[in-house]
Design a protein around this motif. Structure first.
Motif, PDB file in Angstrom:
ATOM      1  N   ALA A   1     -37.635 -30.880  -7.277  1.00 54.41           N
ATOM      2  CA  ALA A   1     -38.115 -31.143  -5.919  1.00 54.41           C
ATOM      3  C   ALA A   1     -39.583 -31.583  -5.879  1.00 54.41           C
ATOM      4  CB  ALA A   1     -37.937 -29.891  -5.062  1.00 54.41           C
ATOM      5  N   PHE A   2     -40.392 -31.103  -6.821  1.00 52.54           N
ATOM      6  CA  PHE A   2     -41.834 -31.347  -6.766  1.00 52.54           C
ATOM      7  C   PHE A   2     -42.354 -31.794  -8.128  1.00 52.54           C
ATOM      8  CE2 PHE A   2     -40.876 -28.061  -3.563  1.00 52.54           C
ATOM      9  CZ  PHE A   2     -41.280 -28.747  -2.432  1.00 52.54           C
ATOM     10  N   ASP A   3     -41.829 -32.892  -8.614  1.00 50.40           N
ATOM     11  CA  ASP A   3     -42.193 -33.343  -9.963  1.00 50.40           C
ATOM     12  C   ASP A   3     -43.629 -33.843 -10.066  1.00 50.40           C
ATOM     13  OD1 ASP A   3     -41.839 -35.702  -8.569  1.00 50.40           O
ATOM     14  OD2 ASP A   3     -40.560 -36.627 -10.084  1.00 50.40           O
ATOM     15  N   ASP A   4     -44.322 -33.987  -8.942  1.00 48.54           N
ATOM     16  CA  ASP A   4     -45.709 -34.441  -8.951  1.00 48.54           C
ATOM     17  C   ASP A   4     -46.707 -33.283  -8.894  1.00 48.54           C
ATOM     18  OD1 ASP A   4     -44.884 -33.792  -6.358  1.00 48.54           O
ATOM     19  OD2 ASP A   4     -46.347 -35.130  -5.443  1.00 48.54           O
ATOM     20  N   ALA A   5     -46.227 -32.040  -8.796  1.00 47.08           N
ATOM     21  CA  ALA A   5     -47.115 -30.884  -8.653  1.00 47.08           C
ATOM     22  C   ALA A   5     -47.363 -30.211 -10.002  1.00 47.08           C
ATOM     23  CB  ALA A   5     -46.514 -29.872  -7.683  1.00 47.08           C
TER      24      ALA A   5
END
Length: 168
Positions: A104-108
């Motif tokens: 869901a949050f591969d950029d975090a």
């Protein structure tokens, strides 16, 4: 110089406590950034944190009404000293959480969440740090009320520490 963080969630004021414990206020006033992962319950706490802290990053939770939802996002993103944070309230069941959050949050690099009142500190297979501070006002089935402090410096999250709260 590192940036100092206070990480809290699930304050549930005034349902679970009339006010934040003094130790939490002391921490809030001493840090550079306060992160609140939802379930404030009262807009007065948001107002007071905005007045008494240098920078506030917050989201609404499932117990927050329209007044808080008008002022806060469901998901917040922030970069602090080169560290990419995402803040949300709920992540679903503990089982499989790391894989779901990676997807869901591969950029975090750091995901802060609340909802369960259970402190959590793990690293996903993708390398994202998942942090839940517990609750400083409602321990539920935990041995103590809790909050987190941490630091960011030059692209790294450091000095993550869980604090137990004595309610007075």
């Amino acid at each position: 110089m590192p940036t100092r963080l206070l990480i809290i969630a699930d304050t549930h004021l005034p349902r679970r406590a009339r006010r934040l414990p003094p130790a939490v206020w002391e921490a809030a006033e001493a840090v550079d950034v306060v992160v609140h992962a939802g379930d404030w319950v009262t807009v007065e706490l948001l107002d007071e944190l905005e007045r008494r802290t240098q920078r506030l990053i917050g989201v609404y939770g499932n117990n927050d009404g329209p007044d808080l939802r008008e002022r806060l996002p469901e998901t917040a993103r922030a970069e602090i000293d080169g560290v990419r944070f995402v803040v949300i309230h709920e992540t679903g069941a503990a089982a499989g959480r790391e894989k779901r959050m990676d997807a869901a949050f591969d950029d975090a690099e750091v995901l802060v969440f609340g909802h369960s009142h259970i402190p959590w500190d793990t690293t996903t297979p993708g390398g994202m740090r998942l942090l839940n501070p517990g609750s400083p006002t409602d321990r539920r089935r935990q041995p103590a009320c809790t909050y987190l402090t941490a630091e960011t410096d030059d692209g790294a999250l450091t000095a993550v520490r869980l604090h137990e709260v004595t309610l007075r």
